[in-house]
Design an enzyme around this catalytic site. Sequence first.
Site, short mmCIF file in Angstrom:
data_model
loop_
_atom_site.label_atom_id
_atom_site.label_comp_id
_atom_site.label_asym_id
_atom_site.label_seq_id
_atom_site.Cartn_x
_atom_site.Cartn_y
_atom_site.Cartn_z
CG ASP A 98 -4.17 5.26 4.57
OD1 ASP A 98 -4.39 4.99 5.76
OD2 ASP A 98 -3.46 4.56 3.84
CG ASP B 220 -3.98 -0.11 3.39
OD1 ASP B 220 -4.40 1.02 3.13
OD2 ASP B 220 -3.32 -0.38 4.41
#
Length: 545
Positions: A352, A401
Site C-alpha cells: 500500500d 483498507d
Amino acid sequence: MRSRITIIFGALFVNQVLGEYGMAHFSDKGVKDGKDYCIFFNSQWARLPQDLHKASRLQIHDLTASVLCSPSEVPVEGFANRIPMVLRGNCTFYEKVRLAQINGARGLLIVSKDRLIPPAGNKTQYEEIDIPVALLSYTDMLDISKTFGKGREVAMYAPNEPVLDYNMVIIFVMAVGTVAIGGYWAGSRDIKKRYMKHKRDDGVEKQDEETVDVTPIMICVFVVTCCTMLVLLYLFYDYLVYLIIIIFCLASSIGLYSCLWPFVRRIPVGKCRIPENNLPYCHKRPQVRMLVLFAFCVAVSVTWGVFRNEDQWAWVLQDALGIAFCLYMLKTIRLPTFKACTLLLVVLFVYDVFFVFITPLFTKSGESIMVELPMVLKVPRLNSSPLALCDRPFSLLGFGDILVPGLLVAYCHRFDILMQSSRIYFLACTIGYGIGLLITFVALALMQMGQPALLYLVPCTLLTSLVVALWRRELPMFWTGCGFVKEAPQPALVKAPILCTQNPDPPTEGPSANHKPHASEPTYQCEDPTPPPEKALKEEATQSE
C-alpha cells in the site's frame, strides 16, 4: 489550505511551480446569482481575494477563437476593464498575459483542453505582470457558453479550503461498522459450523458458502497478482478498467445476495420452488424468492455499472455494493493463525505504501493508479467551500483498507469464542482499527495528500491484538491459532484441572473396604471442561442466525 501541484522540468533540474485552485463565478450582467467554475492559477502573477464579495465583477471578452499570441489578435478597442477568455497554445503564458495587460485587461482566463497546470513564468516576468491569470477547462467553457449570454460577467477568487470535511464521519462509520459486523459475522458463522458438525447435521450448512483458509503461499500469489494487475492497468488503463468494473459488478452481486439472503429467508412468501428443468444452476429447483433476490442484486450492480459516472447518486450504489462485497469476503476468507494475519498485513502494508507514495512519481497524472479504480468507498464532500468542485470532489477509502484489517478482527472473534474470553480480542482489535482510521484522517489533514491507510491501520490492529495476547498470557495459542487448523484434531486449548463428577475409587481399608459397588452405581469418570459445552455452542450458533 489550498491544493498545490509540483511540476518537474527536465531530468537534471527540478523547478517547483505552485499552482492553486480558485473559483471563477460567472453570471449574467446585472444578476448576482450565478455559477462557480474551477480555475487553476499561479499566485506569483497576482493574488486573488479569498471572498467572493471582495472580488471585482468584470465583463468577459470572449476570444476563444483566438490564442492571443500576437498583437493582430487584439481587438481595436482593446480589453479596457474586461477579462479576455482565450485558448491555450502556440505561445507562452507570459506572452498571452503581457498582451492582455498592455491592452487594458484586468485579468486573463486561458481555456485548456488538456489537464490544468500552473501558468508558469520566471521572476522577471512575475514582477512585470500585476493582473491574475488562470486556466479554465474546455468543458467548463462550453457549459458557460450555453448557460450565460454574451454580456456575462466573472469574479475570480480563491477561498480557503477546510482542513477536514464532514464526510469523513460517514466514511468512518461505514468502515468501522463494516469491519465490526463482518468480523462478528465471520466468527459467529464459524462457531455455527462447529455446532452443526458436533450435531452431525450438515444439511443446513451445505447450502451455505464454504470458507477458504488463507496460506502463506496464497498470500504471496495474491500480492504478486495485485502488483501485476496495477502495472497492467497503468499501461493499458483505458481497456482493462472495464474488466475491473465487470469483475466488481459480478463480485458485488454475489456479496449483496449473501448479505440479504438471511433476511429474505425469514419472509414467509415465495417458498415455492420452480418446476423441474435442465437450466444451468436451476436444476435443483431453487425457491422463487431466491431467484427474485438474485435478479434484484444483479439489477443493482448493472445499474451502477451503467450510471457509475453520475456523481450525484451513483456513489450511494457503489458504497452499498462495496460494503456487501467486503462483508461477503470477510465471511468467506479465513486466516487460520495470527502468524498468517501478521504476514498478510505486513506484506500489504508495504504494498500500500509503495503504490500510494511511489507510483505517482511514474504516472502521467501524478496520482496513484489505485485512486482511479472503482474498488473504493466514496462520499462527496459536504463542506460549503466551492473548492469542492476542484481537485477531487470525493473522499475515498479503498476496500483493502477494510478487508485486510477486517480479516484480523474476524480471527480475533473466533479466538474469543474458542477461549470464552468475552470477546476482548474482538473489541480491542475493532477499537484499534477505529483509532488507526482516525490517525489516517489526521495525517490526511496535515499533509494534504492521499495517504496509504494501511500505514496506520496495520500497526494499530496488530499491536493491539498482540498486547491483549501478552496481557492474557495466551500469545503461543493466539500465534498458532490452536483449534483453527484443519489438520489438528481440535485439542483442548487450555489444560484445566480434572473435574471428577462421580465417586472416587473405594477405599482399600476401613469399614467400607469390603463394600462393592452395586451394578446400578456409577463408576469413576472424569471430564476435561475446556471444550465449549454444547449449550454454549448452541447459543453462539443461534446468535449467528
